[in-house]
Design a protein around this motif. Structure first.
Motif, short mmCIF file in Angstrom:
data_model
loop_
_atom_site.label_atom_id
_atom_site.label_comp_id
_atom_site.label_asym_id
_atom_site.label_seq_id
_atom_site.Cartn_x
_atom_site.Cartn_y
_atom_site.Cartn_z
N GLY A 189 0.82 -1.07 0.01
CA GLY A 189 -0.02 0.00 -0.08
C GLY A 189 0.98 1.43 0.14
O GLY A 189 0.39 2.37 0.12
N GLU A 190 2.20 1.11 -0.38
CA GLU A 190 2.93 2.42 -0.47
C GLU A 190 3.81 2.22 -1.61
O GLU A 190 4.05 1.26 -2.37
N LEU A 191 4.26 3.68 -2.11
CA LEU A 191 5.27 3.36 -3.38
C LEU A 191 6.69 3.63 -2.60
O LEU A 191 6.94 4.68 -2.02
N VAL A 192 7.53 2.76 -3.07
CA VAL A 192 8.90 2.76 -2.63
C VAL A 192 9.74 3.22 -3.83
O VAL A 192 9.72 2.67 -4.99
N VAL A 193 10.66 4.09 -3.74
CA VAL A 193 11.39 4.42 -4.79
C VAL A 193 12.72 4.66 -4.22
O VAL A 193 13.20 4.98 -3.02
N ALA A 194 13.85 3.78 -5.09
CA ALA A 194 15.08 3.55 -4.46
C ALA A 194 16.15 3.99 -5.61
O ALA A 194 15.99 3.46 -6.82
N GLU A 195 16.77 5.17 -5.49
CA GLU A 195 17.98 5.64 -6.36
C GLU A 195 19.09 5.25 -6.10
O GLU A 195 19.76 5.41 -5.10
N LEU A 196 19.69 4.32 -6.97
CA LEU A 196 21.09 3.67 -6.75
C LEU A 196 21.81 4.72 -7.64
O LEU A 196 21.83 5.14 -8.50
N HIS A 197 23.08 5.15 -6.84
CA HIS A 197 24.06 5.95 -7.46
C HIS A 197 25.35 5.90 -6.81
O HIS A 197 25.72 4.88 -6.16
N HIS A 198 26.33 6.70 -7.19
CA HIS A 198 27.60 6.44 -6.66
C HIS A 198 27.94 7.51 -5.54
O HIS A 198 28.38 8.87 -6.07
N GLY A 199 27.86 7.34 -4.44
CA GLY A 199 28.02 8.35 -3.16
C GLY A 199 26.99 9.27 -3.02
O GLY A 199 26.57 9.50 -1.77
N GLY A 200 26.55 10.06 -4.17
CA GLY A 200 25.72 11.18 -3.86
C GLY A 200 24.70 11.15 -4.97
O GLY A 200 25.14 10.99 -6.14
N ASP A 201 23.47 12.01 -4.85
CA ASP A 201 22.70 12.10 -6.12
C ASP A 201 22.49 13.49 -6.36
O ASP A 201 22.88 14.36 -5.65
N ASP A 202 22.00 14.06 -7.49
CA ASP A 202 22.05 15.42 -8.09
C ASP A 202 20.49 15.93 -7.33
O ASP A 202 20.46 17.16 -7.88
N GLY A 203 19.61 15.23 -6.92
CA GLY A 203 18.46 15.83 -6.32
C GLY A 203 17.51 15.94 -7.45
O GLY A 203 16.19 16.47 -6.98
N ARG A 204 17.63 15.16 -8.32
CA ARG A 204 16.69 15.18 -9.39
C ARG A 204 15.20 14.50 -8.99
O ARG A 204 14.21 15.07 -8.98
N ILE A 205 15.76 13.38 -8.32
CA ILE A 205 14.55 12.53 -7.71
C ILE A 205 13.69 13.21 -6.67
O ILE A 205 12.54 13.02 -6.61
N LEU A 206 14.41 13.74 -5.69
CA LEU A 206 13.80 14.48 -4.81
C LEU A 206 12.74 15.63 -5.18
O LEU A 206 11.74 15.85 -4.76
N ARG A 207 13.36 16.34 -6.34
CA ARG A 207 12.64 17.38 -6.92
C ARG A 207 11.38 16.80 -7.42
O ARG A 207 10.33 17.56 -7.42
N LEU A 208 11.36 15.75 -8.05
CA LEU A 208 10.40 15.01 -8.72
C LEU A 208 9.15 14.35 -7.61
O LEU A 208 8.03 14.66 -7.78
#
Length: 499
Positions: A203-222
């Motif tokens: 009953g929930e949406l899980v989003v997992a962003e796999l990256h190298h050390g840090g992310d660029d904030g794109r998924i957070l903005r979306l």
């Protein structure tokens, strides 16, 4: 959908129908390659720029890249851009800006054909979406089960070392899932610098962003835009090493319980981060916390932290992926291990303080032992062995400082006597209104109204368990007498009088 700048269709161009067929053939060949190639071909045919603008993702494709902002603005305010040709396309808006020398009829033909091809590509993607979503959900389950090597091998990304997890809940979750899928355009392409997995679980949406050390904030903005548009609440945790995916997953759920309509996305490191802990004297604070938590393993500490953040055992169980009975049994075992009653509100507040303590500075223990040895060598009688640290009582000099008293008065000072007594009683009952109202001998509706007044006076979210723990400590630090329900000001019956 508006279609500004396309009222004058005119002649289809100097070469007539043959010219239109050639344009359609070029667009069709580009569409078989990718959406980006299709947009680039459309921009070339109108000798200007072309943008596919999504209300959540912004510019999905843009040719040239510098035209992305103009395309998004034109899609949002079409009347301000009468020179642009716009068409709805696959849940987004196609915006074309043709050169002045291009006939309006040709620009209209290119826009219509491009939008139709985008719709076909969108329908084909929708046919495959169910299977892809199931694959994403499977990969998320594997990560939670600790099979990180298998997942990274499947994704082909040896540089994928960290993960940032979002957990979203709300009524409109299925629609939000499809919108976010279209906006993110997730790909399992090998050797990618970042891969986004998303799936619905329990009953929930899980989003997992796999990256190298840090992310660029794109998924957070979306995720932020999606939460506002579809009225979702979200928790965020990370970046953490990929092997700590279960920790990030549970921390994100704990953070989501602190989200409100005014703050829909809450990072896990902001939950429980109070204004109190920086005011505490560092050395005695870390020594006491280290002594209290010494019997606990990191897994024990994480379970207790999630429990204290979420405020209830069922919520902690959902965040941790365990049954409620398992969480209850483990907390009973930890209560015996700590030698404290974890059902006591004060003990819980002290435990949260201990779990939030900073790491001890290197050499702290050594300096204490050196000073003890110095006292022994100097001939003075050493003090008796200190007793074990307890959760029921904080060491002297921790909360009874001038800085803490000033903070506490600033937080709960000015509460009227009946509000203060009612709030303290409600906190002792772990935010349960019915037993608190029974002890106060008032109706539940009356108590609910008082709590609303308290929340307005304190300017705090009383639904947040960590906020309640902090207020509990502030009430204790400013108490001049017992906040006893028997002392509630009354004027006969079940009413009260204002002092």
């Amino acid at each position: 959908m508006s279609s500004t700048g396309t009222t004058d269709h005119g002649a289809p161009g100097p070469r007539g129908a043959r010219h239109e067929r050639e344009a359609a053939d070029r667009l069709l060949r580009a569409a078989t390659r990718s959406g980006a190639h299709l947009i680039a071909e459309a921009a070339s045919l109108v000798q200007g720029w072309a943008v596919l603008a999504d209300p959540i993702a912004g510019a999905v494709y843009s040719t040239p890249a510098a035209a992305a902002a103009d395309g998004v603005h034109a899609a949002a305010a079409p009347r301000e851009h009468p020179h642009c040709t716009q068409r709805p396309a696959a849940g987004a808006v196609l915006v074309l800006a043709a050169a002045p020398t291009v006939p309006p009829g040709h620009a209209c033909h290119v826009a219509t054909t491009t939008a139709a091809l985008l719709e076909v590509r969108g329908q084909r993607a929708a046919e495959l979406r169910g299977e892809q979503m199931r694959l994403h959900t499977t990969l998320i389950r594997l990560l939670l089960a600790g099979h990180t090597a298998a997942v990274t091998e499947t994704l082909g990304g040896s540089r994928l070392t960290h993960v940032t997890v979002y957990r979203l809940s709300g009524v409109d979750l299925p629609t939000a899932h499809e919108v976010l899928w279209r906006a993110v355009r997730p790909s399992l392409a090998p050797y990618a610098d970042a891969v986004t997995l998303m799936g619905r679980r329990d009953g929930e949406l899980v989003v997992a962003e796999l990256h190298h050390g840090g992310d660029d904030g794109r998924i957070l903005r979306l995720v932020s835009r999606l939460s506002e548009r579809h009225h979702l609440l979200a928790g965020m945790a990370g970046p953490l090493p990929l092997g700590e995916m279960p920790t990030a997953h549970s921390d994100a759920a704990a953070a989501r319980h602190s989200a409100t309509p005014d703050r829909r996305v809450v990072p896990a490191d902001a939950v429980g981060a109070s204004r109190l802990t920086p005011l505490l004297p560092t050395a005695p604070y870390t020594r006491w916390a280290g002594s209290v938590l010494r019997p606990l393993s990191p897994a024990h500490q994480h379970l207790l932290l999630v429990w204290l953040r979420t405020g209830s055992k069922p919520r902690a169980a959902a965040a941790l992926g365990l049954s409620a009975g398992t969480v209850r049994a483990r907390i009973r075992d930890l209560s015996r291990l700590l030698g404290a009653d974890l059902e006591d509100a004060t003990v819980r507040a002290h435990l949260l303080l201990a779990l939030r303590a900073p790491a001890p500075a290197p050499g702290d223990d050594d300096s204490d032992s050196d000073s003890s040895n110095t006292r022994s060598r100097s001939g003075s009688s050493p003090p008796g062995p200190p007793g074990p640290a307890r959760l029921e009582r904080l060491p002297d000099g921790l909360l009874d400082t001038e800085a803490v008293r000033t903070w506490a008065v600033g937080l709960v000072g000015g509460l009227e006597p009946h509000l203060r007594i009612a709030l303290a009683c409600w906190l002792r009952h772990h935010a349960r209104t019915a037993p608190a109202a029974a002890e106060l001998h008032v109706h539940r509706t009356t108590l609910a109204g008082w709590l609303t007044q308290c929340a307005e006076h304190l300017a705090r979210n009383l639904a947040d368990a960590t906020v309640r723990a902090e207020i509990h400590l502030a009430l204790k630090a400013t108490r001049t007498g017992p906040d006893d329900p028997a002392a509630l000001p009354r004027r006969g019956g079940r009413t009260y009088r204002r002092l």
